[in-house]
Motif scaffolding. Sequence first.
Motif, PDB file in Angstrom:
ATOM      1  N   ARG A  42      30.377  -3.260 -41.976  1.00  0.00           N
ATOM      2  CA  ARG A  42      31.252  -3.124 -41.050  1.00  0.00           C
ATOM      3  C   ARG A  42      31.435  -2.709 -39.903  1.00  0.00           C
ATOM      4  O   ARG A  42      30.346  -2.228 -39.481  1.00  0.00           O
ATOM      5  CB  ARG A  42      32.708  -2.875 -41.906  1.00  0.00           C
TER       6      ARG A  42
ATOM      7  N   MET B 114      15.726   0.565 -42.788  1.00  0.00           N
ATOM      8  CA  MET B 114      16.072   0.814 -43.918  1.00  0.00           C
ATOM      9  C   MET B 114      17.217   0.841 -44.021  1.00  0.00           C
ATOM     10  O   MET B 114      17.675   0.898 -45.032  1.00  0.00           O
ATOM     11  CB  MET B 114      15.200   2.403 -43.847  1.00  0.00           C
ATOM     12  N   ARG B 115      17.932   1.105 -43.393  1.00  0.00           N
ATOM     13  CA  ARG B 115      19.571   1.520 -43.438  1.00  0.00           C
ATOM     14  C   ARG B 115      20.973   0.044 -43.101  1.00  0.00           C
ATOM     15  O   ARG B 115      20.101  -0.825 -42.764  1.00  0.00           O
ATOM     16  CB  ARG B 115      19.748   2.365 -42.386  1.00  0.00           C
ATOM     17  N   PRO B 116      21.506   0.061 -43.185  1.00  0.00           N
ATOM     18  CA  PRO B 116      22.840  -0.943 -43.195  1.00  0.00           C
ATOM     19  C   PRO B 116      22.450  -0.941 -41.342  1.00  0.00           C
ATOM     20  O   PRO B 116      21.874  -0.135 -40.561  1.00  0.00           O
ATOM     21  CB  PRO B 116      24.256  -0.537 -43.219  1.00  0.00           C
ATOM     22  N   PRO B 117      22.541  -2.133 -40.773  1.00  0.00           N
ATOM     23  CA  PRO B 117      22.769  -2.189 -39.137  1.00  0.00           C
ATOM     24  C   PRO B 117      23.536  -1.758 -38.227  1.00  0.00           C
ATOM     25  O   PRO B 117      25.041  -1.604 -39.110  1.00  0.00           O
ATOM     26  CB  PRO B 117      22.999  -3.832 -39.506  1.00  0.00           C
ATOM     27  N   ALA B 118      23.082  -1.767 -37.086  1.00  0.00           N
ATOM     28  CA  ALA B 118      23.386  -0.164 -36.851  1.00  0.00           C
ATOM     29  C   ALA B 118      24.276  -0.698 -35.468  1.00  0.00           C
ATOM     30  O   ALA B 118      22.763  -1.256 -35.295  1.00  0.00           O
ATOM     31  CB  ALA B 118      22.444   1.252 -36.346  1.00  0.00           C
ATOM     32  N   PRO B 119      25.102  -0.600 -34.750  1.00  0.00           N
ATOM     33  CA  PRO B 119      26.373   0.137 -35.497  1.00  0.00           C
ATOM     34  C   PRO B 119      27.061  -0.296 -35.994  1.00  0.00           C
ATOM     35  O   PRO B 119      27.269  -1.491 -36.425  1.00  0.00           O
ATOM     36  CB  PRO B 119      27.218   0.991 -33.870  1.00  0.00           C
ATOM     37  N   ALA B 120      27.381   0.774 -37.521  1.00  0.00           N
ATOM     38  CA  ALA B 120      28.398   0.516 -38.007  1.00  0.00           C
ATOM     39  C   ALA B 120      29.151   1.186 -38.586  1.00  0.00           C
ATOM     40  O   ALA B 120      29.147   2.689 -38.478  1.00  0.00           O
ATOM     41  CB  ALA B 120      27.599  -0.082 -39.170  1.00  0.00           C
ATOM     42  N   GLU B 121      30.174   0.871 -39.401  1.00  0.00           N
ATOM     43  CA  GLU B 121      31.414   1.692 -40.252  1.00  0.00           C
ATOM     44  C   GLU B 121      30.907   3.104 -40.952  1.00  0.00           C
ATOM     45  O   GLU B 121      29.743   2.183 -41.845  1.00  0.00           O
ATOM     46  CB  GLU B 121      32.214   1.216 -40.741  1.00  0.00           C
ATOM     47  N   PRO B 122      30.764   3.753 -41.337  1.00  0.00           N
ATOM     48  CA  PRO B 122      30.179   4.495 -42.674  1.00  0.00           C
ATOM     49  C   PRO B 122      30.708   3.318 -43.994  1.00  0.00           C
ATOM     50  O   PRO B 122      31.189   3.459 -44.398  1.00  0.00           O
ATOM     51  CB  PRO B 122      30.867   5.786 -42.851  1.00  0.00           C
ATOM     52  N   GLY B 123      29.117   3.171 -44.174  1.00  0.00           N
ATOM     53  CA  GLY B 123      29.471   1.951 -45.374  1.00  0.00           C
ATOM     54  C   GLY B 123      29.348   2.478 -47.062  1.00  0.00           C
ATOM     55  O   GLY B 123      29.899   4.206 -47.281  1.00  0.00           O
TER      56      GLY B 123
ATOM     57  N   GLN C  21      13.078   2.101 -34.811  1.00  0.00           N
ATOM     58  CA  GLN C  21      13.233   0.972 -35.119  1.00  0.00           C
ATOM     59  C   GLN C  21      12.736   0.544 -36.584  1.00  0.00           C
ATOM     60  O   GLN C  21      13.307   0.691 -37.236  1.00  0.00           O
ATOM     61  CB  GLN C  21      11.706  -0.131 -34.608  1.00  0.00           C
TER      62      GLN C  21
ATOM     63  N   ILE D 227      30.826  -3.435 -47.800  1.00  0.00           N
ATOM     64  CA  ILE D 227      30.137  -1.912 -47.607  1.00  0.00           C
ATOM     65  C   ILE D 227      29.398  -0.975 -46.457  1.00  0.00           C
ATOM     66  O   ILE D 227      30.000  -0.426 -46.369  1.00  0.00           O
ATOM     67  CB  ILE D 227      29.274  -1.808 -49.575  1.00  0.00           C
ATOM     68  N   ASN D 228      29.020  -2.466 -46.969  1.00  0.00           N
ATOM     69  CA  ASN D 228      27.770  -1.435 -45.981  1.00  0.00           C
ATOM     70  C   ASN D 228      27.943  -2.084 -44.352  1.00  0.00           C
ATOM     71  O   ASN D 228      27.819  -1.569 -43.385  1.00  0.00           O
ATOM     72  CB  ASN D 228      26.218  -1.400 -46.207  1.00  0.00           C
TER      73      ASN D 228
ATOM     74  N   ASP E 181      15.045   2.426 -38.804  1.00  0.00           N
ATOM     75  CA  ASP E 181      16.820   1.758 -38.922  1.00  0.00           C
ATOM     76  C   ASP E 181      16.388   0.271 -39.426  1.00  0.00           C
ATOM     77  O   ASP E 181      17.087   0.161 -40.499  1.00  0.00           O
ATOM     78  CB  ASP E 181      16.892   0.863 -37.762  1.00  0.00           C
TER      79      ASP E 181
ATOM     80  N   PRO F 256      30.338   4.954 -33.933  1.00  0.00           N
ATOM     81  CA  PRO F 256      29.615   4.022 -35.123  1.00  0.00           C
ATOM     82  C   PRO F 256      29.438   5.229 -36.436  1.00  0.00           C
ATOM     83  O   PRO F 256      28.700   7.509 -35.667  1.00  0.00           O
ATOM     84  CB  PRO F 256      27.729   3.764 -34.230  1.00  0.00           C
ATOM     85  N   ALA F 257      28.865   4.797 -37.026  1.00  0.00           N
ATOM     86  CA  ALA F 257      28.335   5.654 -38.262  1.00  0.00           C
ATOM     87  C   ALA F 257      27.426   6.620 -38.158  1.00  0.00           C
ATOM     88  O   ALA F 257      26.115   6.088 -37.886  1.00  0.00           O
ATOM     89  CB  ALA F 257      28.191   5.385 -39.752  1.00  0.00           C
TER      90      ALA F 257
END
Lengths: 596, 223, 240
Positions: free
Chosen positions: A213, C11-20, C6, A210-211, C9, A589-590
């Motif tokens: 990708r 707190m969130r999914p690793p960036a860069p990423a597709e919207p999850g 930093q 989910i998270n 970041d 990127p999102a």
Amino acid sequence: MTSVAHAKPAGGGGAHDAHHAPMSFWRKYIFSTDHKIIGIQFLFVSLFFLLIGGILAMQIRWQLGFPGKPLPGGGILPESMVSGGVILPEYYIQLVTMHGTFMVFFAIMPLLVGVYANFLIPLKLGGHDMAFPRINMWSFWLALLAGLIMLSGFFMPDGAPRAGWTMYAPLSARPDLSGATISQKLWSISIVVLGLSSVMGSVNYITTVINHRAPGMTWFRMPLSVWALFITAILAVLALPVLQGAAIMLLFDQTLGTHFFDPGAGGQPLLWQHLFWFFGHPEVYILILPAMGMVSDIIANGSRKPIFGYHSMVFAIIGIAFLGWIVWGHHMFMSGMNPTLGSTFMVSTLLIAVPSAIKVFNWLGTMWRGNLRFHVPMLNAIGFVSMFTIGGLSGIFMAATPVDIPLHDTQFIVAHLHYVLFGGSLFALFAAIPYWYPKMFGRMMHEGIGKVHFFLTFVFYNMTFFPMHIIGMGGQMRRIYDPTQYDFLKPQQPLNVFISYSAFALFAVQFLFLFNFLWSLKRGKKAPQNPWEDNGMEWSLPNPAPHGNWAPQTPNVYRGPYEFSAPEAGDKDYLPQYTKLPTDRDPVPAPLPATH
Amino acid sequence: MRWWLPDAGSTFAGPIDTLFLAILIITGIALVVVEVGLVTFVIKYRARPGRKAFYTHGSTRAEVIWTAIPAVTMVALGLISNHYWVLMKDKKSIPPNAYHLGVHAKQFEWQVTYPGPDGKLGTSDDFTVRNQLHVTVNEPIAVELTAEDVIHSFFVPEWRVKQDAVPGMHITAWFQATKTGEFEIGCAELCGMGHYKMRARVFVHTPEDYKAWVAQQAAGGTE
Amino acid sequence: MTHATQIVDQMRPPAPAEPGSGVYSNKLGMWVFLASDVMFFTALIGSYIVLRFGMGSAWARPGAVLNVPLTGLNTFLLICSSVSMVKAYAAIADGKKYFLRKIPGKTLQDGGLKFWLLVTIICGAGFVGVQLFEYIKLVGHGFTPTGYREGSLLAEHALADPVKYGAGVAGMYGSTFFTMTGFHGFHVTCGVISMLYLYFTKVLPEKYSPQDYRGIEVIGLYWHFVDLVWIILFTIVYLI
């Protein structure tokens, strides 16, 4: 080395990988949090349990083919199992129980999920590792612990559990009636531990898909292998806890004297069946969906064509998983449950044939007008389609409840389940293992040995399991030690003998695979970076894939996973997901999600 | 060497065997389509120099067709099957004039209780015989299944009858035998070490022979 | 990259990423785990419902065997601990520089997190303690997983008034009671231990900040789940 376009790295994320001090052998290979190493650990351990399951099967086939004849080499087993070399009835039912238990829980499930969910998901999504690498490591060690606990049952004074892998109560709950004491309790404990391992793994797989990708890897650009593993993880996370609950209730009936399944005190034997099969049916879809997903990837590659009906394939996976929750009663048509319930389960069971059929037709559609390459993975994938079709179709007989009456609990069911689990799942593994072997070990498995293994396995496999349909129709019940006790079964005994010889040959041929697997680790041809000319993200990495995958960078994804023979590919017949063409735009990127 | 279902021995065998054959034909057609398809494609579309695969992502029309045909087939199969399922298993389908016997399964034998000369189960002239089931041909029989210890399963292949006997439950299974002769009960649910030899002999009598047998038993006969 | 960015970041999914999911991974992972725990309790509670309402005779009347008032108080204690958990979460999320009221010269990094989390731990441990006390009392009176122990006080009561004490079904009553409440208590204990671990490794050394308090939010989710399960259990086991 193919160039991969990378997204600009942000702070945090995979930065830790670039700053690792060199790791000790223990940290790198034994207590590793690297999803690829964990996948390989699962591979070695599960192949070991597959071998154990096979050895148990050989003993079963010996007894069924030659009841009362001394087992070759039986002398090494204790007198409680084998008397004068002849397998005893109490040992026979341990054999059938543990063969099923090891194969389902410690061979096929971890081979498909523990190995390939771990190995493939981050690689195919462009990630660095799973969402929770340490929990992932624990997932492996707990699975190994569970397997060892289960194995220890054979070494207990009273021997291994013997109520069938389905452990129906009250037989399983009453040591005085089954004969198995400590090992039966260990079964429950092992299942609870395995359930924990499965849930931990699934939490990882679901969160990662989910998270985590890479940019451009939208839901409908994920390969079917990842879709299948994702949906499988959802099934596992919801189904295993139900089995854990049931196993705990069974354990308490045996140790604390509770009465969950004890009719004398108001308990209900059928409650066990409902709980077990509510887990058990999703479990069998856990055992086939990843196989279907990986076979899809391999057939598209072997056909040099996009998968036919990608969206339908995704919806078929979801449909199978969803329907899989409401068919469990088809294991219980004869159980004494209300016949009206039987009718409803018949409907849902017949319906679940539809998405499975859709998948088979789509695989055929993929091969249609393709440019077929018969590498070993493709051969085994075609074998999968061929065998799974038989297995799925044979299920329709049992789904029709009146026809289930003569067939339930006979060898017909045994034939059906082996066609889907061996003809299906195991052939898919014979395809997947050589396919991703280069990514795991940097070498190719030997193609010639692989082809011989495929053909011999295919032939001996059908010789072993197809006749079981016939002896099942003739009425041979499951789990019986000596069919010749029954006049109506005596005429079929020659088929039992034929099956046993075929099974011995089938087992012997598997040593070709084992040899190939082990020998190629050191002596296999060094693998080129993309030996199968495939489109997946993982093939942009060197073989074997390095720790951290693309870290500290993240690759970009430019297209779907099956763009074989696309016009944009030019004179090549494949176009990887990671290749940036001049006409491609970098994915955006999102935006970082809000904290609340 | 048997290659097919056992010889039909009850009124259920006709519908069940016909349904089996129908499913065999349907699945057989599907199997042939798939396997011949596979073999044809393997030969016809094998890679050769200069060939290219046909680039397509699929066909919605194909999806609709190969979804609709299996779906319709399955629904039809379900409706037909359910009619017979209700007839064979529903409590309300048990003929009111059925002759009731008690079958008590235990590790590892079948105890059959007969209603005796008065024809009523549960009266003082009932008698119990171990591992022998005697019934009359062409007469509906209702077997009242109980289990002593663990789950067993009452299975007579020629009659196409199978029903689990569950401790704590009282389950009635009915059938009507159409052929006289000697048959066997096999236990069809793993019940322990002796599961494989939980066998009983089954005798289907003419009405006269059955009456004679009952009289003999009531008089203290041992056969 | 500034230091603050930093930390954000993380707190969130690793960036860069597709919207999850739009939610950071630790939280998503906990939700998934809680879904599995729901299934576990569904198996136990579902079995209880099937067994109880499938039985011929009625179970013991509420309050006959179990100490409803004491457990009611215990329930209140657990609910209080959920409230204090919310206060703990709010304290770190808002990053108030004071606790209760402004004190000149005294600023806090975490607005009372240490206090409120400690309250939660104490209430949670208290809940387990009371439950253990209840278990000991019950077993002493003769209520066991197998029913009323021979010759015990409850066995005598059951002989005198079989309806009130559900004499015929005491075995099933005991089996389901101890299994369901026992596993719930186990879950509470695991929660308390986890909170203690976080307390000593992260909260006391003030490793949490308004920019990163993932552990508190995640354990908070778990704690609320455990509370919710208890409310269901209390209702169907003690009150009905």
